[in-house]
Scaffold this motif. Structure first.
Motif, short mmCIF file in Angstrom:
data_model
loop_
_atom_site.label_atom_id
_atom_site.label_comp_id
_atom_site.label_asym_id
_atom_site.label_seq_id
_atom_site.Cartn_x
_atom_site.Cartn_y
_atom_site.Cartn_z
N TYR A 121 0.87 -0.90 -0.05
CA TYR A 121 0.10 0.14 0.08
C TYR A 121 0.66 1.31 -0.18
O TYR A 121 2.47 1.28 0.49
CB TYR A 121 -1.18 0.13 0.99
N TRP A 122 0.73 2.35 -0.89
CA TRP A 122 1.10 3.69 -0.79
C TRP A 122 0.08 4.02 -0.08
O TRP A 122 -0.19 4.93 -1.66
CB TRP A 122 1.81 3.80 -2.24
N GLN A 123 -0.11 5.26 0.46
CA GLN A 123 -1.05 6.09 1.21
C GLN A 123 -0.53 6.84 2.08
O GLN A 123 -0.02 6.94 2.63
CB GLN A 123 -2.34 5.35 1.77
N GLU A 124 -1.56 7.52 2.80
CA GLU A 124 -1.17 8.94 3.65
C GLU A 124 -1.15 8.04 4.82
O GLU A 124 -0.87 8.43 6.55
CB GLU A 124 -2.50 9.65 3.87
N THR A 125 -1.89 6.55 5.16
CA THR A 125 -1.53 6.02 7.01
C THR A 125 -1.02 4.52 6.50
O THR A 125 -1.30 4.09 5.20
CB THR A 125 -3.32 6.14 7.79
N PRO A 126 -0.49 4.14 7.43
CA PRO A 126 -0.13 2.49 7.99
C PRO A 126 -1.05 1.39 7.16
O PRO A 126 -2.43 2.33 8.03
CB PRO A 126 0.17 2.36 8.36
N VAL A 127 -1.88 0.38 7.12
CA VAL A 127 -2.41 -0.65 6.85
C VAL A 127 -1.89 -1.80 8.41
O VAL A 127 -0.48 -2.25 7.78
CB VAL A 127 -2.10 -1.34 5.44
N LEU A 128 -2.57 -1.58 8.98
CA LEU A 128 -2.10 -2.58 9.96
C LEU A 128 -2.22 -3.24 10.64
O LEU A 128 -2.23 -4.86 11.65
CB LEU A 128 -2.00 -1.96 11.65
N ASP A 129 -3.61 -3.86 9.47
CA ASP A 129 -4.02 -4.95 9.96
C ASP A 129 -3.60 -6.57 9.99
O ASP A 129 -3.97 -7.17 11.80
CB ASP A 129 -5.61 -5.45 9.31
N GLN A 130 -2.69 -6.73 9.56
CA GLN A 130 -2.02 -7.99 9.50
C GLN A 130 -0.81 -8.29 10.61
O GLN A 130 -0.80 -9.21 11.17
CB GLN A 130 -1.34 -8.29 8.03
N LEU A 131 -0.68 -6.90 10.83
CA LEU A 131 0.05 -7.20 11.74
C LEU A 131 -0.26 -6.91 13.46
O LEU A 131 -0.40 -7.34 13.88
CB LEU A 131 1.08 -5.65 12.11
N LYS A 132 -1.66 -6.45 13.72
CA LYS A 132 -2.31 -6.61 14.95
C LYS A 132 -2.99 -7.70 14.87
O LYS A 132 -3.18 -8.25 16.23
CB LYS A 132 -3.50 -5.41 14.84
N ASN A 133 -2.87 -8.60 13.99
CA ASN A 133 -3.69 -9.83 13.82
C ASN A 133 -2.36 -10.75 14.12
O ASN A 133 -2.12 -11.47 15.66
CB ASN A 133 -3.53 -10.63 12.40
N LEU A 134 -1.13 -10.39 14.10
CA LEU A 134 0.25 -11.21 14.81
C LEU A 134 0.44 -10.62 15.75
O LEU A 134 0.55 -11.76 16.59
CB LEU A 134 1.25 -11.00 14.10
N ASN A 135 0.14 -9.48 16.31
CA ASN A 135 0.46 -9.08 17.57
C ASN A 135 -0.36 -9.97 18.41
O ASN A 135 0.27 -10.19 19.86
CB ASN A 135 0.20 -8.17 17.86
N GLN A 136 -2.07 -10.24 18.45
CA GLN A 136 -2.27 -11.02 18.78
C GLN A 136 -2.31 -12.79 19.44
O GLN A 136 -2.40 -13.13 19.95
CB GLN A 136 -4.11 -10.66 18.28
N SER A 137 -1.87 -13.19 18.21
CA SER A 137 -1.73 -14.25 17.87
C SER A 137 -0.69 -14.63 18.46
O SER A 137 -0.41 -16.00 18.81
CB SER A 137 -1.71 -14.77 16.49
N TYR A 138 0.89 -13.21 18.91
CA TYR A 138 2.28 -14.03 19.36
C TYR A 138 2.67 -13.39 19.96
O TYR A 138 3.16 -12.16 19.49
CB TYR A 138 2.93 -14.55 18.21
N PRO A 139 1.55 -13.08 20.97
CA PRO A 139 2.32 -11.78 21.89
C PRO A 139 3.34 -12.27 22.28
O PRO A 139 4.53 -12.51 23.01
CB PRO A 139 1.00 -12.38 22.79
N LYS A 140 3.81 -10.89 23.23
CA LYS A 140 5.52 -11.08 24.26
C LYS A 140 5.02 -12.47 24.82
O LYS A 140 4.35 -12.40 25.42
CB LYS A 140 5.89 -10.13 24.28
N LEU A 141 6.20 -13.23 25.42
CA LEU A 141 6.53 -14.41 25.80
C LEU A 141 7.26 -14.86 26.23
O LEU A 141 8.66 -14.08 25.62
CB LEU A 141 5.66 -15.71 24.74
N GLY A 142 7.38 -15.50 27.56
CA GLY A 142 8.53 -15.61 28.19
C GLY A 142 8.66 -17.70 27.95
O GLY A 142 7.79 -17.77 28.52
N ILE A 143 9.45 -18.11 27.74
CA ILE A 143 10.11 -18.99 27.91
C ILE A 143 10.99 -19.58 29.22
O ILE A 143 12.17 -19.19 28.96
CB ILE A 143 10.65 -20.18 27.00
N VAL A 144 10.82 -20.41 30.42
CA VAL A 144 11.69 -20.73 31.25
C VAL A 144 12.27 -21.88 31.14
O VAL A 144 10.78 -23.48 31.81
CB VAL A 144 10.84 -20.02 32.69
N LEU A 145 13.06 -22.32 30.93
CA LEU A 145 13.96 -23.47 31.26
C LEU A 145 14.28 -23.75 32.30
O LEU A 145 15.67 -23.79 32.56
CB LEU A 145 14.55 -23.63 29.81
N ALA A 146 14.66 -25.00 33.17
CA ALA A 146 14.84 -25.56 34.27
C ALA A 146 15.43 -26.72 33.94
O ALA A 146 15.19 -27.75 33.33
CB ALA A 146 13.34 -25.89 34.94
#
Length: 265
Positions: A117-142
């Motif tokens: 897309y080339w326009q005045e504003t960013p198109v965030l739909d896919q980024l928002k969906n990815l952020n919701q599906s793959y949020p910031k996480l921590g993996i703790v390995l003991a």
């Protein structure tokens, strides 16, 4: 990756809550080599065709000023892709403005649908969906006297830390980044095993508040924990933060990318 801050700024641009840039490119590009449609590096053709399409449209519109702005963005994007073509994974997401006030470029291990897309504003739909599906996480390995943290966002490892118990002082020492393993496996003598069994609960109880603090400060949305069953259950029980899933496997010494893939599977 400071995604929360950058996503907030992009949302402000999307809703025009701030002074809009003079043209912004949104690029979602599928570069997944496992995709049959990408087996020959077809992303290069998609990128070139899309950029040519925008440029030809602007030439026909006879808007020389906007055409010049687009050409600046195009050069910046194509330079990024050229410099990183050997490091590509499944996708690339870019938001770039002609006035250089916005530049967001991420190479991800997550697939996207190629869109430009080339326009005045960013198109965030896919980024928002990815952020919701793959949020910031921590993996703790003991693993006995070692506990490793793998932090990920958008399916990408952003930080690794290791906590190792000093057997002389019984204090946990923290190390940032990759570190050669001197794990409990290498210390498995009868004497060590007996000492660990006798002190495991107390040692993990002492470490748990530190893990809770890391999870809070780093804004983890999900927490995964892995280790031998008794070790994993003990450590999870002492943490105040809720653990979303526990894997009863000793995988501290596994390749970190493989651990992440296992968690996200």
């Amino acid at each position: 990756m400071r995604l929360n801050k950058e996503l907030k700024e992009l949302k402000e641009l999307e809703s025009l809550q701030v002074v809009k840039p003079e043209g912004i490119l949104t690029m979602y590009l599928n570069t997944d080599p496992s995709d049959p449609e990408q087996s020959g590096g077809e992303w290069k053709i998609q990128l070139k065709n899309s950029m040519n399409s925008f440029e030809n449209y602007l030439k026909q519109s006879d808007d020389k000023e906007e055409l010049d702005k687009f050409k600046k963005v195009r050069k910046q994007v194509e330079n990024f892709m050229f410099e990183n073509q050997k490091n590509l994974k499944k996708s690339v997401i870019i938001f770039a403005s002609s006035d250089q006030s916005t530049w967001f470029a991420e190479i991800l291990q997550l697939r996207v649908e190629s869109m430009f897309y080339w326009q005045e504003t960013p198109v965030l739909d896919q980024l928002k969906n990815l952020n919701q599906s793959y949020p910031k996480l921590g993996i703790v390995l003991a693993q006995q006297n070692q506990v490793k943290i793998i932090e990920a966002e958008l399916g990408k490892i952003v930080n690794t830390e290791l906590f190792e118990l000093d057997l002389d002082t019984e204090d946990w020492r923290q190390f940032a980044g990759p570190r050669a393993s001197t794990s409990g496996k290498n210390l498995q003598t009868d004497l060590f095993d007996k000492r660990f069994e006798a002190n495991q609960k107390r040692w993990y109880k002492n470490l748990a508040p530190t893990l809770d603090k890391v999870a809070k400060n780093h804004n983890w949305k999900k927490i995964y924990l892995a280790g031998e069953k008794e070790e994993a259950l003990d450590l999870a029980s002492y943490m105040q933060k809720e653990v979303d899933s526990i894997f009863y496997q000793n995988i501290l010494d596994h390749e970190e990318s493989q651990v992440l893939e296992k968690v996200l599977a």
